[in-house]
Design a protein around this motif. Sequence first.
Motif, short mmCIF file in Angstrom:
data_model
loop_
_atom_site.label_atom_id
_atom_site.label_comp_id
_atom_site.label_asym_id
_atom_site.label_seq_id
_atom_site.Cartn_x
_atom_site.Cartn_y
_atom_site.Cartn_z
N ASP A 78 4.45 -2.45 -6.36
CA ASP A 78 3.92 -3.94 -6.49
C ASP A 78 5.08 -4.44 -7.30
OD1 ASP A 78 2.19 -3.74 -4.70
OD2 ASP A 78 0.45 -3.91 -6.17
N GLU A 79 5.64 -3.81 -8.62
CA GLU A 79 6.35 -4.36 -9.54
C GLU A 79 7.71 -4.45 -9.39
OE1 GLU A 79 5.62 -1.70 -12.88
OE2 GLU A 79 3.61 -2.54 -13.47
N ARG A 80 8.07 -3.50 -8.22
CA ARG A 80 9.31 -3.36 -7.76
C ARG A 80 9.62 -4.07 -6.63
NH1 ARG A 80 8.38 0.38 -11.33
NH2 ARG A 80 10.06 1.50 -12.41
N GLY A 81 8.42 -4.60 -5.87
CA GLY A 81 8.71 -5.29 -4.51
C GLY A 81 8.84 -4.38 -3.43
N LEU A 82 8.16 -3.19 -3.54
CA LEU A 82 8.60 -1.99 -2.64
C LEU A 82 7.60 -1.58 -1.47
CD1 LEU A 82 9.75 0.58 -5.33
CD2 LEU A 82 11.33 -0.94 -3.80
N ARG A 83 7.96 -1.30 -0.25
CA ARG A 83 6.95 -0.66 0.54
C ARG A 83 7.12 0.75 0.71
NH1 ARG A 83 7.02 0.45 6.09
NH2 ARG A 83 9.01 -0.16 6.49
N CYS A 84 5.71 1.32 0.59
CA CYS A 84 5.71 2.79 0.84
C CYS A 84 6.00 3.09 2.49
CB CYS A 84 4.48 3.40 0.30
SG CYS A 84 4.14 5.00 0.61
N ALA A 85 7.10 3.75 2.64
CA ALA A 85 7.47 4.16 4.01
C ALA A 85 7.27 5.54 4.38
CB ALA A 85 8.81 3.79 4.19
N MET A 86 6.93 6.44 3.31
CA MET A 86 6.91 7.77 3.47
C MET A 86 6.34 8.40 2.33
SD MET A 86 9.70 10.69 4.73
CE MET A 86 9.77 9.93 6.23
N VAL A 87 5.36 9.71 2.88
CA VAL A 87 4.55 10.46 1.50
C VAL A 87 5.21 11.76 1.85
CG1 VAL A 87 2.62 10.82 0.33
CG2 VAL A 87 2.88 8.53 1.32
N LEU A 135 -4.60 6.19 -6.95
CA LEU A 135 -3.31 5.60 -6.33
C LEU A 135 -3.01 4.30 -7.21
CD1 LEU A 135 -4.06 6.31 -2.80
CD2 LEU A 135 -2.30 7.61 -4.30
N ASP A 136 -4.04 3.56 -7.78
CA ASP A 136 -3.64 2.30 -8.16
C ASP A 136 -2.64 2.36 -9.20
OD1 ASP A 136 -5.33 3.85 -10.09
OD2 ASP A 136 -6.09 2.07 -11.19
N ARG A 137 -2.26 3.36 -9.79
CA ARG A 137 -1.01 3.39 -10.64
C ARG A 137 0.32 3.34 -10.07
NH1 ARG A 137 -1.04 8.69 -14.06
NH2 ARG A 137 -1.77 9.58 -12.10
N LEU A 138 0.10 4.12 -8.82
CA LEU A 138 1.30 4.42 -8.19
C LEU A 138 1.59 2.93 -7.23
CD1 LEU A 138 0.58 7.88 -6.53
CD2 LEU A 138 3.07 6.97 -7.65
N GLN A 139 0.42 2.45 -6.80
CA GLN A 139 0.47 0.94 -6.34
C GLN A 139 1.21 -0.18 -7.35
OE1 GLN A 139 -0.23 0.46 -2.80
NE2 GLN A 139 0.87 -1.33 -3.32
N ALA A 140 0.94 0.15 -8.33
CA ALA A 140 1.51 -0.83 -9.47
C ALA A 140 3.07 -0.73 -9.50
CB ALA A 140 0.75 -0.55 -10.84
N VAL A 141 3.68 0.38 -9.44
CA VAL A 141 4.87 0.69 -9.41
C VAL A 141 5.58 0.04 -8.10
CG1 VAL A 141 6.72 2.41 -9.41
CG2 VAL A 141 4.83 2.74 -10.81
#
Length: 456
Positions: A46-55, A38-44
């Motif tokens: 973080d880079e865009r300043g996004l909060r994951c709100a649904m999977v 998941l670190d690759r997804l978390q980097a995306v």
Amino acid sequence: MGCVVVDVAVVQTSELGDRSYVVHDGHLAIVVDPQRDLDRLQAVLDERGLRCAMVLETHIHNDYVSGGLQLAHQHDAPYAVNAADEVAFDRHGVADGDELSVGGMRVRVIATPGHTDTHLAFVITGGPGPAAVFTGGCLLYGSVGRTDLVDPARTEELARAQYRSVHHLADLLADDARIFPTHGFGSFCSSGSTSGGEDSTVGQEKTRNDALTAPNEDTFVARLVAGLTAYPAYYAHTGARNRAGAGPVDLSAPQQVSPAELRARISAGEWVVDLRDRTAYAAEHLAGTISIALGQQFATYLGWLIPWGIPLTLIGATPQQITDAQRQLVRIGIDRPDGAATGKLRDLADGAATRGYRRVTFAGLAAAQQAGETLIVLDVRRDDERAHGAVPGSVHIPLHCLLDRLADVPAGPLWVHCASGFRAGIAASLLDRAGHDIVHIDDEYAVAVTSGQATG
């Protein structure tokens, strides 16, 4: 709030031929079919300043272990999985026709059985742009997902369901709807001739997709079933792991193994896998090890061949090779190697015997045959490849069957080939480990066809 603009970031896992997606409106994100590292997804995010709100999960995957449950836990986000799936964890159960919302984004759930019984597609809209459709293993670029993974006896039944699901999507969506499949970039979950590429639309697929250009359902089903090839054995474990729900990964360095311990593990019949390239391995290696070079196909073939659950030790030239191998392995459910050894081969051997074998091209094979050498050519390609042509007089044992068929391997010098040299390198190491006299034909099969040494 202004006009909502839905954007899609692609996180590609080229080693397995899959993609994950981060769909967002600039603030909130929906993650579709996340891989386990998941670190690759978390980097995306973080880079865009996004909060994951649904999977969102399109289906219970067979070709990789999903990171969906863990990602949802990390972000306290709903994890949308088909309500009909029998899973061992809490999820936000969804079904055909459901509608979800994240900020200004709207998600429509569409049942698309075929690749699996409970497969879903997700149509995400928001603002004036075209819909984004996440099709998982249903509608791929140029083709569809295979339909023999649930139960080989149900392959035709599910192929018919796949055909109808693709047509349902094509009828339901506008031609400018953007398609984002999970499979189809080299994954063995694909069937037919996927087109790859970076993007596609429903309109484009109407002109090129196997399911949408076939004259009728019967023709499509016959072609799909005839085109199915062997798939990796680890799929049998991955689907079960996803239904159970996978936890976090540990990519920290494994225990370093001494030369004496390496010898003990090899003597015990454990799998000690050398990650160096096949050229270096053929020149010199520790007797009893197995060569699977670290690269695009590393995890696929290690997972395909290894007896599941056997202790695994990795040999690498550098610690980074071990780290890179671990990342690939956790994606298919091999969580931790049992040890690793890095450095120069002579240091790892520490006085123990090393071995090597010859590498040749098809021209070298021709020269040996003309010189009257006694030899046996062993073809380790799949059955579907062999059907298109072969080296006359060659013996055929597909690589994925080799360990089960060692008793069928002829005695005498074995000249081993595949389509490019990669699989032949793995086979050569397995046969060398079993005590055979090996020559590795490290060349393109097409060269043999052009020279007249092979048909095809």
